[in-house]
Each structure stands twice: as C-alpha cells, then as structure tokens.
Design a protein around this motif. Structure first.
Motif, PDB file in Angstrom:
ATOM      1  N   LYS A 196      26.935  16.877  22.145  1.00 43.18           N
ATOM      2  CA  LYS A 196      26.233  15.721  21.572  1.00 43.18           C
ATOM      3  C   LYS A 196      24.896  16.130  20.938  1.00 43.18           C
ATOM      4  N   ALA A 197      24.723  15.706  19.687  1.00 43.09           N
ATOM      5  CA  ALA A 197      23.488  16.050  18.970  1.00 43.09           C
ATOM      6  C   ALA A 197      22.644  14.807  18.775  1.00 43.09           C
ATOM      7  N   LEU A 198      21.336  14.941  18.980  1.00 41.15           N
ATOM      8  CA  LEU A 198      20.435  13.806  18.751  1.00 41.15           C
ATOM      9  C   LEU A 198      19.774  13.915  17.397  1.00 41.15           C
ATOM     10  N   ARG A 199      19.739  15.150  16.868  1.00 37.68           N
ATOM     11  CA  ARG A 199      19.131  15.349  15.542  1.00 37.68           C
ATOM     12  C   ARG A 199      20.194  15.209  14.480  1.00 37.68           C
ATOM     13  N   GLN A 200      19.751  14.900  13.294  1.00 34.13           N
ATOM     14  CA  GLN A 200      20.667  14.849  12.152  1.00 34.13           C
ATOM     15  C   GLN A 200      20.759  16.234  11.533  1.00 34.13           C
ATOM     16  N   PRO A 201      21.892  16.542  10.919  1.00 34.85           N
ATOM     17  CA  PRO A 201      22.023  17.859  10.298  1.00 34.85           C
ATOM     18  C   PRO A 201      20.972  18.079   9.220  1.00 34.85           C
ATOM     19  N   GLN A 221      24.588   3.301   7.245  1.00 35.16           N
ATOM     20  CA  GLN A 221      25.761   3.880   7.902  1.00 35.16           C
ATOM     21  C   GLN A 221      25.656   5.406   7.910  1.00 35.16           C
ATOM     22  N   GLU A 222      25.197   5.930   6.788  1.00 28.49           N
ATOM     23  CA  GLU A 222      25.067   7.380   6.644  1.00 28.49           C
ATOM     24  C   GLU A 222      24.105   7.935   7.708  1.00 28.49           C
ATOM     25  N   ASP A 223      22.967   7.187   7.903  1.00 30.71           N
ATOM     26  CA  ASP A 223      21.962   7.643   8.862  1.00 30.71           C
ATOM     27  C   ASP A 223      22.488   7.678  10.285  1.00 30.71           C
ATOM     28  N   GLU A 224      23.450   6.808  10.563  1.00 30.01           N
ATOM     29  CA  GLU A 224      23.913   6.706  11.940  1.00 30.01           C
ATOM     30  C   GLU A 224      25.095   7.614  12.246  1.00 30.01           C
ATOM     31  N   LYS A 225      25.347   8.545  11.363  1.00 32.19           N
ATOM     32  CA  LYS A 225      26.438   9.497  11.570  1.00 32.19           C
ATOM     33  C   LYS A 225      26.309  10.143  12.943  1.00 32.19           C
ATOM     34  N   GLU A 226      27.380  10.115  13.724  1.00 31.28           N
ATOM     35  CA  GLU A 226      27.321  10.786  15.026  1.00 31.28           C
ATOM     36  C   GLU A 226      27.741  12.226  14.868  1.00 31.28           C
ATOM     37  N   MET A 227      26.902  13.129  15.333  1.00 24.28           N
ATOM     38  CA  MET A 227      27.178  14.544  15.135  1.00 24.28           C
ATOM     39  C   MET A 227      27.308  15.265  16.467  1.00 24.28           C
ATOM     40  N   GLU A 241      25.404  25.009  13.783  1.00 23.60           N
ATOM     41  CA  GLU A 241      26.607  24.415  13.200  1.00 23.60           C
ATOM     42  C   GLU A 241      27.017  23.127  13.928  1.00 23.60           C
ATOM     43  N   MET A 242      27.218  22.093  13.116  1.00 30.41           N
ATOM     44  CA  MET A 242      27.589  20.784  13.650  1.00 30.41           C
ATOM     45  C   MET A 242      28.821  20.253  12.946  1.00 30.41           C
ATOM     46  N   GLU A 243      29.440  19.243  13.577  1.00 33.12           N
ATOM     47  CA  GLU A 243      30.520  18.543  12.869  1.00 33.12           C
ATOM     48  C   GLU A 243      30.369  17.056  13.193  1.00 33.12           C
ATOM     49  N   GLU A 244      30.970  16.239  12.334  1.00 32.31           N
ATOM     50  CA  GLU A 244      30.893  14.806  12.581  1.00 32.31           C
ATOM     51  C   GLU A 244      31.860  14.451  13.697  1.00 32.31           C
ATOM     52  N   VAL A 245      31.425  13.552  14.585  1.00 26.60           N
ATOM     53  CA  VAL A 245      32.303  13.185  15.715  1.00 26.60           C
ATOM     54  C   VAL A 245      33.437  12.339  15.193  1.00 26.60           C
TER      55      VAL A 245
END
Ligand SMILES: C[S@@+](CC[C@H](N)C(=O)[O-])C[C@H]1O[C@@H](n2cnc3c(N)ncnc32)[C@H](O)[C@@H]1O
Length: 245
Positions: A196-201, A221-227, A241-245
């Motif tokens: 779980k990431a709290l920061r945005q990419p 919606q874009e800002d609330e992307k869960e990563m 490296e992150m991915e969208e949940v």
C-alpha cells in the motif's frame, strides 16, 4: 578533534538540542540487550529525536560490521545485506538542518563501509546500490515532530516498512515489499495490504491543458488513484516502482 555537542544557546533553549558524545553513545549501545539488538540485522530502531544521527550512525556501524563479518562471501551478498541493515533504521528530527545532516552522516557511514568492501573484494561500486541506500535513508529519516506525529508541512509523518520476502540463510539477492504507514497508523498497529502506497507516483509528465477547468471531476478521480509498490530486488528500491491497484 573535539566534538561539538551544542550549536547555540537558543537552540538548546528552544529545542533541547544537545548532541550526545560518541563515547556516551557507545557506552549506551554496549548495554547487553541493546548490544544484542544492534547486532541483529533485522531488529528495527526508531530514534524519535535523531539530531544529527549520533545513535543511528553508531547502530548502523555496528550492523555493517556484522554484515562484513557474516554476510560477505562476495560483494553481491554484502550489498544486499548492508541495504537490508539500512532498512531497519528510522529517525524523526524536528529541525531541517539536523535532519539533512543525519541523512548525510548515515549515507557517509554506509559509503565508507561499502568502499572498504569494494577494495577487499577488488570490485566496482554499483550506482544502483548507492542510489538505493540514499533512497532508504532519506525515506526512513522523517523531518517532523514526533509529539504531534506531523511533518514540517503539517501532513502526517509517513514511513515505509521494507519487508524482506522469503528471506533464508541462503538468500543472496534479497527482495523487499515496501508498504507505507503514517506514524499514527504505526501507533495504532494498523494492518495493511502489502505494498500500500500513501504517496502518488512521481515523474509523471505534467500536462498543460487549457481546457482543464472543464475536467475537474476527471482530475479528482485521477488524484485518488490507489497505488501499490511492487516487490523488487533490494538493490532496485531507488526506482520506487508502483502499479495501480
Ligand atoms: C537532546 S538532542 C539529541 C539528538 C541526538 N539524539 C543525539 O543524541 O545526539 C534532541 C534533538 O531532538 C530534536 N527535537 C526536539 N523536539 C523534537 C520533537 N518534538 N520531535 C522531533 N525532534 C525533536 C531537536 O531538534 C534535537 O536535535
């Protein structure tokens, strides 16, 4: 060389800033239970008033000595386990200059020991190892207030947990799973999904769109992307490296 334990009177009065001399730090770390913890690679430390890192740097030194003694069959093993040791050291410091010096002092200690091992193994320094060391240290040292649990900008202090995946005695290339927690969540012992990431990419190209005022809803919606962070080799954590949940 004399050690400076005080910078100025106002800082002592305002922030209780008095640094602990190295000799005292080492005496304290020699208390049997603490000594044992320093020599255990995976034992985690949090220094809530880190200053310039007197304790964290000394603990790092002890952990790196264990790595060079026990996890040093070759340079790759040293690189992996020395980064693992780094992931276990956390600090919080209120004053920005101290927090920065703390990060620099920890990196210098890591670098000096790495250089020694490069010479010992007759190898080459790897930029990705140094970048990962920098990334881990700068994420693990928070510039904020331990009492309010907030960063200097008022946001929650966030720390990363670096969980080794399937770590065995024979593991050479360590993989880790990074998960982010606020300091409040750590206190509340909040359980989270791995990664779980709290920061945005970061590094996403910024688009200048003259019609953006029409797209406000879309942007939210874009800002609330869960990563989430993906499991990676410890020498690659600098890539975040992150991915969208
Ligand atoms: C007594 S010094 C000790 C520094 C370091 N632990 C050492 O032993 O050298 C206290 C440090 O805590 C910092 N500090 C004071 N209040 C703090 C707070 N609420 N949260 C985080 N750091 C704080 C000060 O800026 C100072 O660097």
């Amino acid at each position: 060389m004399t050690e400076e334990i005080i910078k100025c009177k106002t800082r002592v009065q305002k922030h209780g800033e008095v640094f602990t001399p190295k000799r005292i730090v080492n005496k304290m770390l020699d208390i049997p239970e603490i000594k044992e913890a320093c020599e255990n690679l995976t034992t985690t430390f949090l220094e809530p008033a880190a200053g310039e890192g007197a304790f964290l740097v000394a603990i790092l030194e002890r952990k790196l000595k264990i790595v060079s003694g026990k996890y040093n069959n070759d340079l790759v093993q040293y690189e992996n386990y020395s980064l693992l040791a780094l992931t276990t050291l956390y600090g919080i410091e209120l004053l920005e200059d101290n927090a920065q010096t703390c990060v620099m002092n920890m990196f210098q200690k890591y670098y000096d020991h790495y250089k020694e091992q490069i010479e010992y193994h007759n190898g080459d320094m790897k930029q990705k190892v140094l970048e990962s060391a920098k990334k881990i240290i700068s994420l693990n040292i928070g510039n904020g207030n331990f009492l309010t649990r907030k960063a200097v900008d008022g946001a929650s202090l966030v720390f990363s947990d670096w969980k080794p995946i399937n770590l065995r005695k024979t593991t050479k290339n360590i993989k880790v799973q990074r998960t982010e927690y606020t300091l409040d969540e750590i206190y509340e012992n909040t359980q989270k999904e791995n990664g779980k990431a709290l920061r945005q990419p970061k590094n996403e190209p910024e688009q200048i769109d003259i019609f953006s005022f029409l797209d406000e809803e879309l942007e939210t919606q874009e800002d609330e992307k869960e990563m989430q962070y993906i499991p990676v080799k410890i020498i690659d954590v600098y890539k975040e490296e992150m991915e969208e949940v």
